[in-house]
Design an enzyme around this catalytic site. Structure first.
Site, mmCIF file in Angstrom:
data_model
loop_
_atom_site.group_PDB
_atom_site.id
_atom_site.type_symbol
_atom_site.label_atom_id
_atom_site.label_comp_id
_atom_site.label_asym_id
_atom_site.label_seq_id
_atom_site.Cartn_x
_atom_site.Cartn_y
_atom_site.Cartn_z
ATOM 1 N N TYR A 81 52.260 68.089 26.707
ATOM 2 C CA TYR A 81 52.408 66.789 27.382
ATOM 3 C C TYR A 81 53.521 66.866 28.416
ATOM 4 C CZ TYR A 81 52.730 61.809 28.178
ATOM 5 O OH TYR A 81 52.718 60.575 28.782
ATOM 6 N N PHE A 137 42.289 56.628 57.607
ATOM 7 C CA PHE A 137 41.359 57.089 56.588
ATOM 8 C C PHE A 137 41.200 55.940 55.590
ATOM 9 C CE2 PHE A 137 39.862 58.941 52.678
ATOM 10 C CZ PHE A 137 38.668 59.446 53.154
ATOM 11 N N THR A 138 40.006 55.805 55.025
ATOM 12 C CA THR A 138 39.670 54.624 54.214
ATOM 13 C C THR A 138 40.703 54.315 53.119
ATOM 14 O OG1 THR A 138 38.268 56.087 52.916
ATOM 15 C CG2 THR A 138 37.177 54.813 54.636
ATOM 16 N N ASP A 160 49.394 63.576 55.778
ATOM 17 C CA ASP A 160 48.207 63.684 54.930
ATOM 18 C C ASP A 160 47.701 65.118 55.107
ATOM 19 O OD1 ASP A 160 45.719 63.760 53.777
ATOM 20 O OD2 ASP A 160 45.103 61.789 54.482
ATOM 21 N N PHE A 199 31.848 50.959 51.309
ATOM 22 C CA PHE A 199 30.821 51.986 51.531
ATOM 23 C C PHE A 199 30.409 52.691 50.245
ATOM 24 C CE2 PHE A 199 33.819 55.510 51.191
ATOM 25 C CZ PHE A 199 35.019 54.883 51.487
HETATM 26 N N1 F0G Z 1 42.952 61.707 52.995
HETATM 27 C C1 F0G Z 1 41.880 62.275 53.559
HETATM 28 C C2 F0G Z 1 41.960 62.797 54.958
HETATM 29 C C3 F0G Z 1 40.687 62.376 52.831
HETATM 30 O O1 F0G Z 1 39.626 62.949 53.394
HETATM 31 C C4 F0G Z 1 40.641 61.868 51.506
HETATM 32 C C5 F0G Z 1 39.405 61.911 50.733
HETATM 33 C C6 F0G Z 1 41.798 61.290 50.970
HETATM 34 C C7 F0G Z 1 42.939 61.234 51.750
HETATM 35 C C8 F0G Z 1 41.819 60.699 49.594
HETATM 36 O O2 F0G Z 1 41.802 61.668 48.640
HETATM 37 O O3 F0G Z 1 39.620 61.341 47.448
HETATM 38 O O4 F0G Z 1 41.445 62.750 46.483
HETATM 39 O O5 F0G Z 1 41.677 60.303 46.557
HETATM 40 N N2 F0G Z 1 38.283 62.096 51.247
HETATM 41 C C9 F0G Z 1 37.014 62.191 50.579
HETATM 42 C C10 F0G Z 1 35.922 62.386 51.598
HETATM 43 C C11 F0G Z 1 36.744 61.108 49.613
HETATM 44 O O6 F0G Z 1 34.753 62.433 51.182
HETATM 45 O O7 F0G Z 1 36.211 62.549 52.778
HETATM 46 P P1 F0G Z 1 41.093 61.490 47.200
#
Ligand code: F0G
Length: 477
Positions: free
Chosen positions: A74, A126-127, A217, A451
């Protein structure tokens, strides 16, 4: 005459997973059941899965071997210390907070650094990154170069920051209201486009001038480094490992989704150089993820991640990885298919706006195109357009992004050149029949990151004809 000398992947296949192609009737049924959202398909019904490159990599024999000797304590697992040492060695950040994946690291850093009313500039949204910035009370501001929003521009560093946009924002809002610059390598939503080191150095100069840190990022940093090696003057003789290090050294902290570059199926981390921030992050990680020496990952997963980081910065690996994406992209370009140029590093992005010019953006052309591709060949792609862009936080209206794209994302070390050929042929077939494709209406819309779970219905030809007729009627004053 010089004989041709081909190159091939620097690995051979040791284990296979069977895949099957459902027949046409089944494909129609499955996509309807999935409400025309490829995220809602079952993977057993998919032939070639290009939904994402996230967590879909094939691990190496060395990574699988590491799983067997994972330390599942742990607290204080040896795999955590190995991961920490590897992050320091390859990326240069001093402190590591493991998280279960990238968005968890985004959550923690956003919570620590953003106050209500702040602005967070970045090289395109990014989303998940933007959502965590907004949930912490911030407003994301896009400061990427204009070329990034133009799918036909073949500018080689579409991930670059427009320095004037960035400095104007600082002068308008005041440095006190800008907690950090959010800088991604490579830029996913622009089509997997790199930022140059020259541009990053200029961003760094502004960060020093105004005392604003850079949060990196670093999800696809090695892919970005490969593009720098291939295209930026002065870097052709540097290794990807050296370039990765140079990028990271220009930034203060980083969020990593280890499901991409570092070749694991789950994992991530927050990396920091500031000791006080590290203390705060270590404190928050126990609330949301787990103890600071595992943060939501199993010990064995941290071990496999340490090996994956090392493999991800290999020049040979990256040449094959990006080479495969470019192979598919070039097939489509030579068939005259409208795709985002230049070809990105993790996928090929179809330009749905040009593919389906007769479908208005609020009929979700990219969503409709991804569904159509599945019906043609059980190839699964993903929408990256108006559905992904969500709604404006203030007005509640759809955001209308300039990029209306379908992403064919290539998992690392998973598919062969023949799979790429099958995909290219299917896209060409759908393109030949593009006039028949109509849009969709959204019948269910989740509040966050819509989405992933939104549901759609097909617009019927009669309804569409009525709509076009109405449009042509003169408007009474
Ligand atoms: N930043 C970028 C540029 C990403 O492409 C993603 C995830 C994340 C952050 C978030 O990371 O999924 O580990 O929580 N991208 C995936 C995609 C979901 O399909 O492009 P995560």
């Amino acid at each position: 005459m010089k004989k041709k000398r081909s190159w091939a992947e620097p690995y051979k296949i040791k284990m296979v997973e069977h895949i099957a192609l459902p027949d046409y009737e089944q494909r129609l049924k499955y996509i309807e059941e999935a409400a025309y959202n490829t995220f809602l398909l079952r993977s057993k019904d998919v032939y070639i899965d290009l939904l994402t490159d996230s967590g879909t990599s094939a691990m190496s024999d060395r990574q699988w071997a590491r799983l067997m000797i994972g330390d599942e304590a742990y607290a204080g697992s040896k795999d955590f210390y190995q991961l920490e040492e590897t992050v320091r060695q390859y990326y240069g950040y001093s402190y590591v907070v493991p998280t279960h994946q990238g968005r968890a690291a985004e959550h923690i850093i956003s919570k620590i650094l953003i106050k209500a009313g702040d602005f967070v500039p970045g090289n395109m949204y990014f989303t998940t990154t933007r959502l965590h910035q907004e949930l912490a009370g911030g407003t994301f501001v896009d400061v990427i170069v204009d070329q990034a929003h133009d799918p036909d521009s073949d500018y080689p560093f579409k991930g670059n920051v427009d320095l004037q946009k960035l400095e104007s924002l600082i002068l308008e809002q005041g440095a006190d209201h800008i907690p950090y610059f959010s800088i991604a390598t490579t830029v996913n939503m622009a089509g997997g486009q790199p930022i140059s080191l020259a541009n990053l150095r200029a961003v760094r100069a502004l960060s020093r001038k105004y005392g604003i840190p850079i949060v990196h990022d670093m999800t696809r940093v090695a892919e970005n480094a490969y593009m720098i090696q291939q295209q930026e003057p002065g870097y052709a003789h540097k290794s990807i490992a050296e370039i990765v290090r140079e990028i990271c050294d220009l930034t203060d902290a980083a969020t990593m989704s280890a499901k991409k570059d570092p070749l694991v199926n789950i994992g991530g981390f927050l990396a920091l150089n500031d000791a006080d921030l590290f203390e705060e992050a270590r404190n928050l990680v126990v609330v949301y993820e787990g103890l600071h020496t595992y943060g939501g990952m199993a010990g064995r997963d941290m071990g496999a991640l340490a090996v994956g980081i090392e493999e991800s910065v290999s020049d040979e690996h990256m040449k094959a990885r990006v080479g495969q994406v470019q192979y598919l992209g070039n097939q489509l370009l030579s068939a005259g298919i409208p795709i985002v140029k230049p070809i990105g590093t993790h996928g090929v992005f179809l330009n749905a706006a040009r593919f389906l010019p007769h479908v208005p953006q609020d009929h979700f052309p990219a969503q409709a195109l991804a569904a159509e591709l599945y019906v043609d060949s059980a190839v699964r792609a993903m929408e990256r357009g108006i559905v992904s862009a969500g709604r404006n936080k203030q007005t509640g209206e759809h955001n209308y992004p300039k990029l209306e794209l379908v992403r064919l994302t290539i998992p690392r070390r998973v598919y062969t050149q023949s799979h790429m050929d099958v995909v290219a042929e299917s896209v060409e077939r759908v393109y030949d029949n593009r006039d028949r494709i109509l849009g969709l209406t959204m019948t269910f819309e989740p509040r966050y990151l819509r989405f992933f779970q939104a549901r759609f219905e097909k617009i019927r030809a009669e309804a569409n004809a009525q709509r076009s007729a109405r449009k042509r009627e003169p408007v009474a004053n």
